[in-house]
Design a protein around this motif. Structure first.
Motif: not given
Length: 395
Positions: A229-237
Motif C-alpha cells: 500500500l505504501l509503494l503502490v499508493g505512492h508510485d502509480t500516481t
C-alpha cells in the motif's frame, strides 16, 4: 502457423525499452502478439501486446497470481510478497476485503481538500524557483503524503528517506533492500500496536487490529500489505503526474487546450493514463493451465507478461493511438487494470491527478524541459513506468 517464428524484436528496440518502449510494443503487436522469451533453465516469459488479448487475460482464471507456482521466482523483496497482488482466491478475496473500505470512491472524494492543500503548499515553496524537478519537488512528496495520511504513517516516518527506501525496491535488483525495508515496516506496525486502534482508525491501524484480534491475516501478510500500500499508493500516481506532465510539455497544443478549458480535466486524466501508462506491464501472472493464443501454447508454469502500455497504444482499439487527445472518447484504457485485480487505488490516483495537474500547470506557468528528451532518466522498474526526475526551467 505460429506468429513469432521470427527471431525476435530488433536489438535497438530492445535496448531502448526503458526510455521509449512504444516502438518495441508496436513491433510486437505487428509481428509477434504472443512472443515467447526463452530463458535457459528458467520458465519462458510470454509478452502479450494486443489490447483484446491483454484485456481478456487480465480477467482469465487460468492465469495465477501466486508466484509460488514458479519455483525460485521472487517478484519483489523477499518476505514482502504475501499480499493481495500476489494472491489467488480465496486469499485474494480475503485480503482485498480488508483494505477495500479505505479506498471506496466516497471516502477518497473526502480527501479532496487534503490533496488541494498539500499541492498548494508544495507549489508555494516553489514560487521563486527557476529550476524545478517536477518529480522530487512535487509529484513524489504529494503522493507519498497522501498515502501516508490514508495509512496513518506517523510524521517521523513520512520522510524522503522512507520514500527512497521504498522506491529502491522497485528496481530490477529487488533483493538486497530487505535490510532497510523490514525495519521500516516493523517500526510502522510497532507504532500502531503501541497506540492501539482509534475511532475512525487509519487503514494501517485497522489492519494491525484485524491481525491481532481476528487472525484475519498473518504477520507476513500484514507486513507485505503495508509495503504494497505504501509503494503502490505512492508510485502509480507519482508516475501518472510525472508522465502526464511530460506528455503535456511535449504537446503544447494539448497543454494550452487544458489550461484554457478546465472542464477537460476528467477526460484529460484518462488520456494521460492511456498515453504513457504509469504501469507498463501488469503484475506477475503465470499459467495455471495450458493457454492457446495466436497458434502458440503457453505451458503451465510459464510467466505471462501482459503489456498494458502496449495495449493502450493498440491501433485496433484506439484510433490514431500515438496521438495525445485530451478529449478522447471512448477511452477504455487498461492503465489501472481490469477484472478481479483492478487497481484498488484507482479512485485515489484519478482524484490526485485531477486536482494536482491543473494546479501545477497554473502555478508553474510557462516552462521548458531542462534536459533533452533523450537524456531524461527513467527508473528501470520491473512493472512500473516512471521518471526518476523531470527537470524544468521557467521560461
Amino acid at each position: 502457423m505460429p506468429t513469432d517464428v521470427v527471431s525476435g524484436p530488433p536489438a535497438g528496440l530492445v535496448r531502448a525499452r526503458v526510455h521509449d518502449p512504444y516502438p518495441y510494443f508496436a513491433w510486437l503487436r505487428r509481428n509477434a502478439p504472443a512472443f515467447e522469451e526463452r530463458r535457459p533453465g528458467r520458465p519462458s516469459v510470454w509478452q502479450i501486446s494486443r489490447y483484446d488479448d491483454v484485456r481478456s487475460l487480465l480477467a482469465d482464471p487460468r492465469l495465477s497470481k501466486d508466484p509460488a507456482r514458479v519455483p525460485g521466482y521472487v517478484p519483489g523483496p523477499a518476505g514482502l510478497n504475501r499480499h493481495l497482488v500476489h494472491a489467488d482466491p480465496p486469499d485474494h478475496t480475503r485480503l482485498r476485503t480488508l483494505v477495500n473500505a479505505a479506498f471506496i470512491p466516497r471516502r477518497i472524494a473526502g480527501l479532496a481538500p487534503v490533496v488541494t492543500d498539500t499541492a498548494t503548499r508544495l507549489l508555494d515553496e516553489l514560487e521563486a524557483a527557476a529550476h524545478i524537478d517536477v518529480i522530487a519537488d512535487f509529484a513524489a512528496p504529494l503522493t507519498f503524503r497522501l498515502i501516508c495520511t490514508i495509512l496513518g504513517v506517523p510524521d517521523h516516518l513520512d520522510t524522503a528517506a522512507t520514500r527512497d527506501t521504498l522506491m529502491a525496491s522497485l528496481t530490477h535488483d529487488t533483493r538486497g533492500h530487505e535490510g532497510d525495508l523490514h525495519p521500516l515496516l516493523d517500526a510502522l506496525i510497532t507504532d500502531k500496536r503501541a497506540h492501539g486502534p482509534t475511532e475512525g482508525s487509519d487503514l494501517l491501524g485497522a489492519l494491525v487490529h484485524a491481525r491481532d484480534h481476528g487472525s484475519a491475516m498473518t504477520e507476513e501478510e500484514l507486513r507485505s500489505t503495508a509495503y504494497l500500500l505504501l509503494l503502490v499508493g505512492h508510485d502509480t500516481t507519482m508516475n501518472l503526474i510525472g508522465n502526464g506532465t511530460l506528455a503535456l510539455l511535449r504537446h503544447p497544443d494539448q497543454l494550452d487546450r487544458l489550461a484554457a478549458d478546465p472542464a477537460l480535466t476528467t477526460t484529460a486524466v484518462e488520456e494521460l493514463l492511456r498515453y504513457d501508462s504509469p504501469v507498463r506491464d501488469a503484475t506477475f501472472r503465470c499459467a495455471a493451465e495450458p493457454i492457446r493464443l495466436h497458434g502458440r501454447t503457453i505451458a503451465v508454469g510459464d510467466i505471462v507478461s501482459l503489456l498494458i502500455g502496449s495495449a493502450n497504444r493498440d491501433e485496433a482499439r484506439f484510433p490514431d493511438a500515438d496521438r495525445l487527445d485530451l478529449a478522447r472518447r471512448p477511452n477504455e484504457h487498461l492503465a489501472l487494470g481490469y477484472g478481479p485485480h483492478f487497481c484498488i487505488g484507482a479512485a485515489l490516483a484519478r482524484l490526485e491527478a485531477a486536482l494536482a495537474l491543473p494546479l501545477l500547470i497554473e502555478r508553474l506557468g510557462p516552462v521548458r524541459l531542462a534536459k533533452p528528451l533523450d537524456e531524461l532518466p527513467w527508473r528501470p522498474a520491473r512493472v512500473m513506468r516512471g521518471l526518476a526526475a523531470l527537470p524544468v526551467v521557467r521560461c
